[in-house]
Design an enzyme around this catalytic site. Structure first.
Site, PDB file in Angstrom:
ATOM      1  N   HIS A  24       0.638  -1.237  -0.182  1.00  0.00           N
ATOM      2  CA  HIS A  24       0.030  -0.010   0.094  1.00  0.00           C
ATOM      3  C   HIS A  24       0.833   1.353  -0.011  1.00  0.00           C
ATOM      4  O   HIS A  24       0.733   2.112   0.614  1.00  0.00           O
ATOM      5  CB  HIS A  24      -1.105   0.059   0.960  1.00  0.00           C
ATOM      6  CG  HIS A  24      -0.816   0.008   2.463  1.00  0.00           C
ATOM      7  ND1 HIS A  24       0.290   0.623   3.280  1.00  0.00           N
ATOM      8  CD2 HIS A  24      -1.259  -0.851   3.574  1.00  0.00           C
ATOM      9  CE1 HIS A  24       0.355   0.163   4.410  1.00  0.00           C
ATOM     10  NE2 HIS A  24      -0.661  -0.802   4.612  1.00  0.00           N
ATOM     11  N   ASP A 163       3.214  -5.544  13.971  1.00  0.00           N
ATOM     12  CA  ASP A 163       3.832  -4.528  13.033  1.00  0.00           C
ATOM     13  C   ASP A 163       5.165  -3.825  13.387  1.00  0.00           C
ATOM     14  O   ASP A 163       5.936  -3.623  12.889  1.00  0.00           O
ATOM     15  CB  ASP A 163       2.716  -3.507  12.491  1.00  0.00           C
ATOM     16  CG  ASP A 163       2.097  -4.140  11.253  1.00  0.00           C
ATOM     17  OD1 ASP A 163       2.094  -5.204  10.854  1.00  0.00           O
ATOM     18  OD2 ASP A 163       0.775  -3.316  11.043  1.00  0.00           O
ATOM     19  N   TYR A 191      10.799   0.714   6.749  1.00  0.00           N
ATOM     20  CA  TYR A 191       9.331   0.267   6.961  1.00  0.00           C
ATOM     21  C   TYR A 191       8.804   1.262   8.332  1.00  0.00           C
ATOM     22  O   TYR A 191       7.804   1.756   8.269  1.00  0.00           O
ATOM     23  CB  TYR A 191       9.588  -1.118   7.673  1.00  0.00           C
ATOM     24  CG  TYR A 191       8.464  -1.721   8.434  1.00  0.00           C
ATOM     25  CD1 TYR A 191       7.702  -2.759   7.717  1.00  0.00           C
ATOM     26  CD2 TYR A 191       8.229  -1.586   9.604  1.00  0.00           C
ATOM     27  CE1 TYR A 191       6.667  -3.325   8.299  1.00  0.00           C
ATOM     28  CE2 TYR A 191       7.232  -1.949  10.363  1.00  0.00           C
ATOM     29  CZ  TYR A 191       6.354  -3.053   9.593  1.00  0.00           C
ATOM     30  OH  TYR A 191       5.395  -3.579  10.304  1.00  0.00           O
ATOM     31  N   HIS A 222       6.495  -9.114  10.368  1.00  0.00           N
ATOM     32  CA  HIS A 222       7.021  -8.862   9.000  1.00  0.00           C
ATOM     33  C   HIS A 222       8.630  -9.041   9.238  1.00  0.00           C
ATOM     34  O   HIS A 222       9.414  -8.373  10.098  1.00  0.00           O
ATOM     35  CB  HIS A 222       6.844  -7.638   8.434  1.00  0.00           C
ATOM     36  CG  HIS A 222       5.336  -7.377   8.345  1.00  0.00           C
ATOM     37  ND1 HIS A 222       4.513  -8.150   7.364  1.00  0.00           N
ATOM     38  CD2 HIS A 222       4.519  -6.433   8.937  1.00  0.00           C
ATOM     39  CE1 HIS A 222       3.373  -8.024   7.417  1.00  0.00           C
ATOM     40  NE2 HIS A 222       3.380  -7.015   8.333  1.00  0.00           N
TER      41      HIS A 222
HETATM   42 FE1  FEO Z   1      -0.551  -3.097   9.459  1.00  0.00          FE
HETATM   43 FE2  FEO Z   1       1.429  -5.836   8.869  1.00  0.00          FE
HETATM   44  O1  FEO Z   1      -0.057  -4.505   8.697  1.00  0.00           O
END
Ligand code: FEO
Length: 395
Positions: A24, A163, A191, A222
């Site tokens: 996104h 996150d 990130y 992640h």
């Molecule tokens: Fe806020 Fe890993 O999505």
């Protein structure tokens, strides 16, 4: 890829997305992982549930450890689809499982999936007991949606941080020490700048909340898992979230026939002389998320544009909304550029940026066509003056 044991009775069973290049708006040049962790004890809990496309892979990995139908708890730290897309498949495979999430999380999952799952809202600090291990839930709103929470296993000294502390890196290495902290931190920084910097007060609150917890392992949603030495990650986050601006400037520019581009070097030399190291990015050839990753801790941002139809060169104007991503209106901004005959780009830049609430330097520099020696000196002086202004008025 097989499940990976990350601690006694705790396994990574997530999804590797080799293909994603745009998360996104954030470019993910080396893909990503959507991490899901299975905690196996007398009872079994699954923490987060990867994307919809990863459902089969998730269930296959779980099946290598336990029968998915025996899962007792499914914990949703975050409702965004990269964490919840596979929930339909998981809840179908584990019909006896109870889905746990924050109060907001329950509402959000209901709004998103309308699935009628058996869900229970957990309070901040609530815990469940799996046998020898327990799991505690800690609300951590806006990291990065309002419903987010993290899950902590005190017996394993492991935090599932959602996150927070993530990085978009695809690969078979599940641990930071296998990849090198410096490499991982490059991706962590990008990130952070794009996804977390907007919520830096929430980051600080969450880190404060984590202080009393004994943590040996940080398992984010992640990228790879941090273990052993957590200080490179925690120190970086501390600096970023406290908005410790560095003595550096970022020039973001566009150029049509090279006029504005020819000014950049001399302005950069002046900035250096004035006390700010500098990087410069051409918006036409650079991905905005790379620019954001550079500028979020710069003391000064310079926006430079040639004049296009009496206004701003469109690729430069298109970058302005990205400046909002770090939500740092205290940042100092200066503008320069060039024109052929009528001018207008620099004036318009200043108007827009002031209207957005940035602290814009009064002095601007607009030069006609291509700079000669005298004009380059002006550029140098402009850069030096901008650095001195930012350092004298900044934090
Ligand atoms: Fe806020 Fe890993 O999505």
């Amino acid at each position: 890829m097989a499940p990976v044991k990350i601690n006694e009775g705790i396994y990574w069973v997530g999804e590797v997305d080799w293909d994603i290049r745009d998360f996104h708006g954030l470019t993910t040049s080396v893909g990503s992982t959507y991490n899901s962790y299975l905690v196996v004890d007398e009872k079994t809990a699954l923490i987060d549930a990867v994307s919809k496309g990863g459902s089969t892979m998730l269930l296959r990995r779980i099946s290598e450890i336990i029968d998915p139908s025996s899962i007792d708890y499914v914990i949703s730290n975050h409702a965004e689809p990269d964490h919840s897309g596979a929930l339909n498949s998981v809840m179908e495979a584990a019909p006896g499982a109870r889905l746990l999430a924050s109060k907001n999380g329950i509402r959000r999952l209901d709004d998103m999936y309308h699935a009628g799952w058996e869900m229970k809202a957990v309070d901040d600090g609530e815990e469940i007991f799996l046998g020898r291990k327990s799991l505690q839930f800690h609300n951590a709103p806006l990291l990065h949606w309002p419903e987010t929470m993290f899950t902590y296993c005190p017996e394993a000294r492991t935090i599932f941080s959602c996150d927070l502390f993530g990085a978009h890196i695809a690969g078979t290495s599940r641990f930071v020490d296998r990849l090198g902290a410096a490499y991982v931190l490059q991706h962590t920084r990008k990130y952070y700048a794009f996804l977390m910097a907007s919520f830096r007060t929430s980051v600080l609150s969450a880190m404060k909340k984590m202080e009393p917890l004994e943590i040996d392992i940080i398992a984010p949603s992640h990228g790879p898992v941090w273990r052993d030495d957590l200080s490179p990650l925690l120190d970086s986050y501390e600096e970023w979230a406290n908005l410790n601006l560095l003595p550096k400037a970022t020039i973001v520019y566009g150029t049509m026939w090279g006029g504005t581009g020819s000014m950049v070097d001399a302005v950069a030399d002046g900035l250096k002389e004035g006390g700010l190291d500098c990087t410069a990015w051409n918006v036409v050839s650079t991905d905005p998320s790379d620019i954001i990753a550079d500028l979020f801790d710069s003391s000064l941002v310079l926006i430079a544009s040639p004049t296009f139809v009496s206004g701003i060169f469109p690729p430069v104007e298109a970058f302005i909304p990205f400046l909002r991503v770090p939500r740092d209106k205290s940042k100092k901004v200066a503008c320069f550029g060039s024109y052929g005959w009528g001018g207008g780009a620099v004036r318009r830049l200043v108007e827009i940026l002031k209207a957005e609430g940035y602290d814009v330097m009064d002095e601007q520099l607009a030069q006609q066509f291509f700079p000669g020696n005298e004009e380059l000196k002006e550029c140098y002086e402009f850069g030096r003056g901008a650095a001195e202004w930012a350092l004298s008025t900044g934090k």
